[in-house]
Design an enzyme around this catalytic site. Sequence first.
Site, PDB file in Angstrom:
ATOM      1  N   ASN A  27      34.941  17.459  54.966  1.00  0.00           N
ATOM      2  CA  ASN A  27      34.827  17.659  53.517  1.00  0.00           C
ATOM      3  C   ASN A  27      35.978  16.901  52.876  1.00  0.00           C
ATOM      4  O   ASN A  27      37.115  17.369  52.907  1.00  0.00           O
ATOM      5  CB  ASN A  27      34.898  19.163  53.193  1.00  0.00           C
ATOM      6  CG  ASN A  27      34.903  19.421  51.699  1.00  0.00           C
ATOM      7  OD1 ASN A  27      34.615  18.516  50.911  1.00  0.00           O
ATOM      8  ND2 ASN A  27      35.227  20.647  51.309  1.00  0.00           N
ATOM      9  N   LYS A  45      36.494  16.381  49.868  1.00  0.00           N
ATOM     10  CA  LYS A  45      36.834  16.920  48.540  1.00  0.00           C
ATOM     11  C   LYS A  45      36.972  15.767  47.535  1.00  0.00           C
ATOM     12  O   LYS A  45      36.307  14.747  47.685  1.00  0.00           O
ATOM     13  CB  LYS A  45      38.101  17.784  48.598  1.00  0.00           C
ATOM     14  CG  LYS A  45      38.052  18.816  49.712  1.00  0.00           C
ATOM     15  CD  LYS A  45      39.075  19.887  49.549  1.00  0.00           C
ATOM     16  CE  LYS A  45      39.144  20.719  50.813  1.00  0.00           C
ATOM     17  NZ  LYS A  45      39.804  21.995  50.601  1.00  0.00           N
ATOM     18  N   HIS A  69      31.025  26.269  48.245  1.00  0.00           N
ATOM     19  CA  HIS A  69      32.415  26.181  48.717  1.00  0.00           C
ATOM     20  C   HIS A  69      33.287  27.075  47.825  1.00  0.00           C
ATOM     21  O   HIS A  69      33.047  27.188  46.616  1.00  0.00           O
ATOM     22  CB  HIS A  69      32.881  24.725  48.656  1.00  0.00           C
ATOM     23  CG  HIS A  69      34.175  24.494  49.366  1.00  0.00           C
ATOM     24  ND1 HIS A  69      35.388  24.841  48.817  1.00  0.00           N
ATOM     25  CD2 HIS A  69      34.442  23.969  50.590  1.00  0.00           C
ATOM     26  CE1 HIS A  69      36.357  24.534  49.675  1.00  0.00           C
ATOM     27  NE2 HIS A  69      35.810  24.001  50.761  1.00  0.00           N
ATOM     28  N   GLU A 113      36.073  26.630  46.531  1.00  0.00           N
ATOM     29  CA  GLU A 113      36.670  25.954  45.371  1.00  0.00           C
ATOM     30  C   GLU A 113      35.664  25.865  44.228  1.00  0.00           C
ATOM     31  O   GLU A 113      36.036  25.938  43.053  1.00  0.00           O
ATOM     32  CB  GLU A 113      37.182  24.564  45.784  1.00  0.00           C
ATOM     33  CG  GLU A 113      38.427  24.694  46.659  1.00  0.00           C
ATOM     34  CD  GLU A 113      38.656  23.551  47.629  1.00  0.00           C
ATOM     35  OE1 GLU A 113      38.017  22.490  47.511  1.00  0.00           O
ATOM     36  OE2 GLU A 113      39.484  23.743  48.539  1.00  0.00           O
ATOM     37  N   GLU A 134      34.502  30.281  55.858  1.00  0.00           N
ATOM     38  CA  GLU A 134      35.783  29.704  55.472  1.00  0.00           C
ATOM     39  C   GLU A 134      36.616  30.764  54.746  1.00  0.00           C
ATOM     40  O   GLU A 134      36.449  30.956  53.528  1.00  0.00           O
ATOM     41  CB  GLU A 134      35.563  28.523  54.517  1.00  0.00           C
ATOM     42  CG  GLU A 134      34.775  27.383  55.118  1.00  0.00           C
ATOM     43  CD  GLU A 134      35.101  26.069  54.433  1.00  0.00           C
ATOM     44  OE1 GLU A 134      35.472  25.129  55.140  1.00  0.00           O
ATOM     45  OE2 GLU A 134      35.025  25.999  53.198  1.00  0.00           O
ATOM     46  N   GLY A 150      43.233  24.838  53.246  1.00  0.00           N
ATOM     47  CA  GLY A 150      44.294  23.979  52.716  1.00  0.00           C
ATOM     48  C   GLY A 150      45.687  24.596  52.766  1.00  0.00           C
ATOM     49  O   GLY A 150      46.618  24.086  52.158  1.00  0.00           O
ATOM     50  N   SER A 167      41.878  25.016  57.575  1.00  0.00           N
ATOM     51  CA  SER A 167      43.009  24.409  58.279  1.00  0.00           C
ATOM     52  C   SER A 167      42.705  24.079  59.743  1.00  0.00           C
ATOM     53  O   SER A 167      43.575  24.194  60.605  1.00  0.00           O
ATOM     54  CB  SER A 167      44.258  25.292  58.152  1.00  0.00           C
ATOM     55  OG  SER A 167      44.631  25.415  56.790  1.00  0.00           O
TER      56      SER A 167
HETATM   57  C1  PEP Z   1      37.472  22.877  53.322  1.00  0.00           C
HETATM   58  O1  PEP Z   1      37.715  22.234  52.326  1.00  0.00           O
HETATM   59  O2  PEP Z   1      36.312  23.246  53.512  1.00  0.00           O
HETATM   60  C2  PEP Z   1      38.560  23.175  54.256  1.00  0.00           C
HETATM   61  C3  PEP Z   1      38.316  23.969  55.250  1.00  0.00           C
HETATM   62  O3  PEP Z   1      39.772  22.582  54.007  1.00  0.00           O
HETATM   63  P1  PEP Z   1      41.029  22.502  55.026  1.00  0.00           P
HETATM   64  O4  PEP Z   1      40.493  22.086  56.356  1.00  0.00           O
HETATM   65  O5  PEP Z   1      41.927  21.489  54.407  1.00  0.00           O
HETATM   66  O6  PEP Z   1      41.628  23.871  55.076  1.00  0.00           O
END
Ligand code: PEP
Length: 253
Positions: free
Chosen positions: A9, A11, A98, A100, A170, A176, A216
């Site tokens: 992803n 982003k 997601h 976000e 998630e 992040g 992460s």
């Molecule tokens: C994500 O954006 O779905 C995500 C898991 O980000 P990160 O791996 O940076 O935590």
Amino acid sequence: MRKKIVAGNWKMNTLVGQGKVLAEELNAFMKTYEMPDNKTVIIGTPFTHLSTCVNVVDTNRIHVAAQNCSQFEKGAYTGEVSASMIRDLGVEYTIIGHSERRQYFGDTDEVIAAKLDQCYVNGLAPILCCGEKLEEREAGRHFEVIESQLRNALKNVSAENFCKTIIAYEPVWAIGTGKTATPEQAEEIHAFIRGLIAKLYDTNAANDTTILYGGSVNAGNAANLFAQPDIDGGLVGGASLKANDFISIIKAI
Ligand code: PEP
């Protein structure tokens, strides 16, 4: 047998030229890598990069995803991008729900259900995200939150459409932040989600559904997470922006 998937992803990162270079680097690696049939690599790029990325990768080896789509079919929705527009570019997947988008863009469970519907109608496979916030986990409400997000999103989804769906767990506190869920914490929720799918659909659907962990994931922790019986790969944010890191994660499945 259910698929193992590593999905990136990106982003809102990279300009098109930088995204093209990243896609080319991954494509060069995938050309030489023997990938078993039950494993899939996906890159989730900004809308502006989709066409370029579809054109530079071998789409039998690297599949391209959007990160969102409109809940509406077409018409007077300024600034929106429909599922049919995305599919028309040769894109096969899109991320839906997601955290976000839930947090900053008003993606409620109802909106997410409408977006899922647009995906199914237009032949896009959704990567449906769910996950609890830190305060919800600390209050011991994580199972309840995940169950409610999934029940609401899938309320009107037929078994036939559900089998096109990938689920991504998630935990918001792990996205992040560098704080990954432990393999045991993630496995506990993945097993719970599989149990819920068995209740909503049936055991075959539960066994066949790919459930990704996101939060992460990096080159160092991927293998331990993916070794869990109900973790079928990862949705990877930050580490998907560096070809070498993403390649290490691909190797870990
Ligand atoms: C994500 O954006 O779905 C995500 C898991 O980000 P990160 O791996 O940076 O935590």
